[in-house]
Scaffold this motif. Structure first.
Motif, short mmCIF file in Angstrom:
data_model
loop_
_atom_site.label_atom_id
_atom_site.label_comp_id
_atom_site.label_asym_id
_atom_site.label_seq_id
_atom_site.Cartn_x
_atom_site.Cartn_y
_atom_site.Cartn_z
N ASN A 192 1.02 -53.80 -12.73
CA ASN A 192 1.95 -53.61 -11.60
C ASN A 192 3.04 -52.59 -11.95
N THR A 193 2.62 -51.50 -12.56
CA THR A 193 3.56 -50.51 -13.07
C THR A 193 3.05 -49.10 -12.78
N VAL A 194 3.99 -48.23 -12.45
CA VAL A 194 3.71 -46.80 -12.28
C VAL A 194 4.50 -46.04 -13.35
N TYR A 195 3.90 -45.00 -13.89
CA TYR A 195 4.51 -44.24 -14.97
C TYR A 195 4.75 -42.80 -14.54
N LEU A 196 5.73 -42.19 -15.19
CA LEU A 196 5.93 -40.75 -15.06
C LEU A 196 6.04 -40.19 -16.47
N GLN A 197 4.99 -39.53 -16.92
CA GLN A 197 4.99 -38.87 -18.22
C GLN A 197 5.60 -37.49 -18.05
N MET A 198 6.66 -37.25 -18.79
CA MET A 198 7.39 -35.99 -18.69
C MET A 198 7.22 -35.24 -20.01
N ASN A 199 6.59 -34.09 -19.97
CA ASN A 199 6.38 -33.26 -21.15
C ASN A 199 7.11 -31.93 -20.98
N SER A 200 7.37 -31.28 -22.09
CA SER A 200 8.02 -29.97 -22.08
C SER A 200 9.27 -30.00 -21.20
N VAL A 201 10.10 -30.99 -21.42
CA VAL A 201 11.26 -31.16 -20.56
C VAL A 201 12.26 -30.03 -20.77
N LYS A 202 13.05 -29.78 -19.73
CA LYS A 202 14.04 -28.71 -19.72
C LYS A 202 15.41 -29.30 -19.37
N PRO A 203 16.47 -28.61 -19.71
CA PRO A 203 17.81 -29.11 -19.34
C PRO A 203 17.94 -29.36 -17.84
N GLU A 204 17.27 -28.58 -17.03
CA GLU A 204 17.36 -28.76 -15.58
C GLU A 204 16.63 -30.01 -15.10
N ASP A 205 15.92 -30.70 -15.98
CA ASP A 205 15.31 -31.98 -15.63
C ASP A 205 16.31 -33.13 -15.74
N THR A 206 17.50 -32.84 -16.23
CA THR A 206 18.53 -33.86 -16.35
C THR A 206 18.90 -34.41 -14.98
N ALA A 207 18.79 -35.73 -14.83
CA ALA A 207 19.03 -36.37 -13.54
C ALA A 207 18.86 -37.87 -13.69
N VAL A 208 19.26 -38.59 -12.65
CA VAL A 208 18.87 -39.99 -12.52
C VAL A 208 17.53 -40.02 -11.80
N TYR A 209 16.57 -40.70 -12.40
CA TYR A 209 15.22 -40.78 -11.84
C TYR A 209 15.01 -42.13 -11.18
#
Length: 123
Positions: free
Chosen positions: A77-94
């Protein structure tokens, strides 16, 4: 009522990876399409990726294409978000969100929202 709880956020260096989790309770995710959204300081919330209830098809916003992967494990009962090669502009509340529809969208047209998890990309 569907309840969603995000986890997995934190501080990560540029180029690194992070996996966010969205755990559902109160209802089986089998009945919901799920989206991931983010909101950076001073900006509007934007859609990142979504996964359909019906066939598991996925859609990504342009900034996420090729770097992020959304997946679901209905057994957990879970959904995932795999984040690779992250950038400073990915900074946020998800945030993750659910809608009782076979179709997912990248707009804010969802019925249930989690509280969010902070992701900070910085060296």
């Amino acid at each position: 009522q569907l309840q969603l709880a995000e986890s997995g956020g934190g501080l990560v260096q540029p180029g690194g990876s992070l996996r966010l989790s969205c755990a559902a309770s109160g209802f089986s995710l089998d009945y919901y399409s799920i989206g991931w959204f983010r909101q950076a300081p001073g900006k509007e919330r934007e859609g990142v990726a979504c996964i359909m209830r019906s066939d598991g098809n996925t859609y990504y916003a342009d900034p996420a294409k090729g770097r992020f992967t959304i997946s679901r494990d209905n057994g957990k009962n879970t959904v995932y978000l795999q984040m690779n090669s992250v950038k400073p502009e990915d900074t946020a509340v998800y945030y993750c969100a659910g809608r009782r529809s076979s179709i997912c969208v990248l707009s804010n047209d969802y019925d249930y929202w989690g509280q969010g998890t902070q992701v900070t990309v910085s060296s």
